[in-house]
Design an enzyme around this catalytic site. Sequence first.
Site, PDB file in Angstrom:
ATOM      1  N   ALA A 131      -9.068   2.684   9.688  1.00 50.12           N
ATOM      2  CA  ALA A 131      -8.460   2.545  10.488  1.00 50.12           C
ATOM      3  C   ALA A 131      -9.021   3.037  11.870  1.00 50.12           C
ATOM      4  CB  ALA A 131      -6.628   2.341  10.558  1.00 50.12           C
ATOM      5  N   ALA A 175      -9.468   6.513   3.449  1.00 53.95           N
ATOM      6  CA  ALA A 175      -9.012   7.344   5.108  1.00 53.95           C
ATOM      7  C   ALA A 175     -10.337   8.594   4.447  1.00 53.95           C
ATOM      8  CB  ALA A 175      -8.184   8.657   4.211  1.00 53.95           C
ATOM      9  N   GLY A 176     -10.623   8.268   5.942  1.00 53.24           N
ATOM     10  CA  GLY A 176     -12.362   9.583   5.797  1.00 53.24           C
ATOM     11  C   GLY A 176     -12.943   9.151   6.687  1.00 53.24           C
ATOM     12  N   LYS A 224       1.100  -1.441  -0.188  1.00 60.25           N
ATOM     13  CA  LYS A 224       0.364  -0.165  -0.055  1.00 60.25           C
ATOM     14  C   LYS A 224       0.718   1.301  -0.171  1.00 60.25           C
ATOM     15  CE  LYS A 224      -3.555   2.951   1.787  1.00 60.25           C
ATOM     16  NZ  LYS A 224      -2.589   3.049   3.454  1.00 60.25           N
TER      17      LYS A 224
END
Lengths: 263, 263, 263, 263
Positions: free
Chosen positions: A207, A185-186, A98
Amino acid sequence: MADDLLTIGDTTFASRLIMGTGGAPSLDVLEQALRVSGTELTTVAMRRVNTATQGSVLEVLARNGIRVLPNTAGCYTAGEAVLTARLAREALGTDWVKLEVIADERTLLPDPIELLDAAETLVDDGFTVLPYTNDDPVLARKLEDVGCAAIMPLGSPIGSGLGIRNPHNFQLIVESANVPVVLDAGAGTASDVALAMELGCSAVMLASAVTRAQDPVLMADAMRRAVEAGRLAHRAGRIPRRYYAEASSPTAGLADTRERPAF
Amino acid sequence: MADDLLTIGDTTFASRLIMGTGGAPSLDVLEQALRVSGTELTTVAMRRVNTATQGSVLEVLARNGIRVLPNTAGCYTAGEAVLTARLAREALGTDWVKLEVIADERTLLPDPIELLDAAETLVDDGFTVLPYTNDDPVLARKLEDVGCAAIMPLGSPIGSGLGIRNPHNFQLIVESANVPVVLDAGAGTASDVALAMELGCSAVMLASAVTRAQDPVLMADAMRRAVEAGRLAHRAGRIPRRYYAEASSPTAGLADTRERPAF
Amino acid sequence: MADDLLTIGDTTFASRLIMGTGGAPSLDVLEQALRVSGTELTTVAMRRVNTATQGSVLEVLARNGIRVLPNTAGCYTAGEAVLTARLAREALGTDWVKLEVIADERTLLPDPIELLDAAETLVDDGFTVLPYTNDDPVLARKLEDVGCAAIMPLGSPIGSGLGIRNPHNFQLIVESANVPVVLDAGAGTASDVALAMELGCSAVMLASAVTRAQDPVLMADAMRRAVEAGRLAHRAGRIPRRYYAEASSPTAGLADTRERPAF
Amino acid sequence: MADDLLTIGDTTFASRLIMGTGGAPSLDVLEQALRVSGTELTTVAMRRVNTATQGSVLEVLARNGIRVLPNTAGCYTAGEAVLTARLAREALGTDWVKLEVIADERTLLPDPIELLDAAETLVDDGFTVLPYTNDDPVLARKLEDVGCAAIMPLGSPIGSGLGIRNPHNFQLIVESANVPVVLDAGAGTASDVALAMELGCSAVMLASAVTRAQDPVLMADAMRRAVEAGRLAHRAGRIPRRYYAEASSPTAGLADTRERPAF
């Protein structure tokens, strides 16, 4: 969902939830959350400060049969990221990476120039590259063109919990892409994740939304179901949006469903 | 979710998804969708044109052990609605009623005055009243004050698929209510449903979003999981929204998480 | 804008900005802000604590040629509001009243039942009634039906600065109304005001957004121009929203402007 | 607004509205719209098909004292854009250029790699470069770092009228930038323009929203006022957003203004 698998590169997954490991209150909670999430692919930061803890995380993944996806978090240039990916390949025996190349600490947004450069180098070097990118449809296409195995656009800054700020860009990315698009993300909560899947993402990466929730294990369960719900809704084909009401029962007569004009 | 039951009036449910029956392409598809949805409570319009079909729907509910919730769709005055509820009680042997008093055919929005009037009458008459209302927190409180067993505000007009137009009002309603709040009308897809639960709704009511989807059975499955996902996320306690990024891994340093000023 | 006047009841206004007087840091700042706003109609609370200050406000309005619109802020029942309106008529010699009947102190939302009751009584008593109402299209129509001279729905709670939470309801209200619709409460900044006018509101009512801004006089100027901008845009007829780009210059070739499917 | 001027490079403007010329129904309407808009800076495509018309546009600008800003619309590579800018400099005697390097015809989105390359070359060559860019805060900073005189991020695709899809990115760009930030592309109506200015943009660039409006001249007037309104609101300092109401008049008692928790 056994008939609806996710394929990235040469590998097929039943789960569409990719997890991260940062931010969990303890290794034990992390392990429970990962199990409940049903994830089959989890990223680990290669440049983490504490390699002792890092080792433990790898053990957790190993004993739960979760494939490790090393990431290059903390890299600010293509050179650093490429080096980190190569070290990860040696250390972990995987050519998946990643790819994160961050522009600055405040926004943690990807650097589009360095990212594309690193992606091209790593693909040429035989890596299966999953790049963390912004939500620009043009950069997404370039990343695919240099051979990335998936595109991982951000919905909003890492850890912000602001969800998908620009669903329109996600639609544009998805309709052009020939590789899986993964929200990275977000996401802050289950509805963000469901929306991502409805917009056509093939998977979601999480995460903080799980590890920093008040109850990470409960949230992992929520997210697993949200991915499934959004994916099923995408496949099921939602009703169109209508400006006026439409009765579900015939008693209420015919509603006017014509479109409203501008404004 | 066995430890997290929904109680309306004197009855407890494991499922938080209330279904409607209008709009399905066939009785068979409806039955499959209801089964997959896991619903334990389903509304049926008492004033439907075709009582032959209606009978069949009741049989479907009966053989699947789903409690029938008669509704007063198609009523435009308190008087009509009260009469319809009483006929339903006699016909179906239940004193539960989903109370709808519609203002007009175009919007299918509830008439707040007639609704409150009918609710009061029916509560006095021993009914367990679940009113379909607008999203006004004041009217919601009045409906609770006259004894309604739940409050069922609309997210957007019936069949519009516009989702929850005003989440702020839902938050205001939920934080004041001492009875279950149920999203009724407007949901179009799974993320709408997850959001409703995250905002604190105790359940969601759906008809067109499932029955008129391209694949109603797949969508019923999506909605079941979306209710669960949203409920779990609500209980898990989501991360706060941040203006700036926050790294999940310690490598990326401390992010600035202070709030941004206005605009 | 001289050819585009606002008519409420039997009176015509060149300005479409109705101001309130509460919240200003000083009488002098209030006077400057009112002047700069160009308002011709300003509300004054009849039940204010300090009648000495109140008198001064009325003098400010008088010497600037601004019509006073008494309001019933602080009333919680139809009876109180009707009494307050009648006292205002005697005291100020006007049969116009901005009718407010509040449900509770926390939300300051209107009580729909008491409001409609008071409106009907006051219309019968010869008042020109401008009711502060929620954004329910059905209640708006009922208020018009009992003879109100305008409908003043809230965008969001008083003083919240949250703008128009539910533009869809404003569109529904505007397209049904035969009297002016005036945004009342919730505007926080100029774009909120422009949006209200674009949605078809005939005017905007503001207090806190101006009086509590860091620079009330500058904000009054902003709001005056925002009302004009939104009104002109509404009249000018905006371009349609398109899913894909459309070049403004012919060099860029033909863009695909077809609508996207669901999600 | 005479005390609040816009400076780009070495030039100062009283107007904060930059106009484009494509899409107008006639040269006469265009001229009226430009006059009414108050613009002092207007872009002209250098690669337009019809140079006869183009000449006329330049005459319109000249006789109205509007500075011409050549743009490189229709260029798909850095090389093409640099060449076009140089030809424009020779032909028009200006070293200002609105730099556009488009990735594809369908989205008309900028190509971030080619754009940055062209910007660097043109700055080195003595141009005052105003780049049309996406809304990525990282690319914005890079463009500033190579010496661009302003940053012109898109709100949404050219001609789409979708407004600012990601206000959060605009805030991030504005708070980091040391050169003017100009909304370029996407505005559809006055409230979009007011919002851009409230978010801290120094100016707004418009073409289709005016030239393709039903009444371009009226819309030009709307847009001029919207820019002023948004700029003044930005300077005035808006009230904070509150979850609960706050009475503007003291009669209504103290409202609870504490922040709501998550969701």
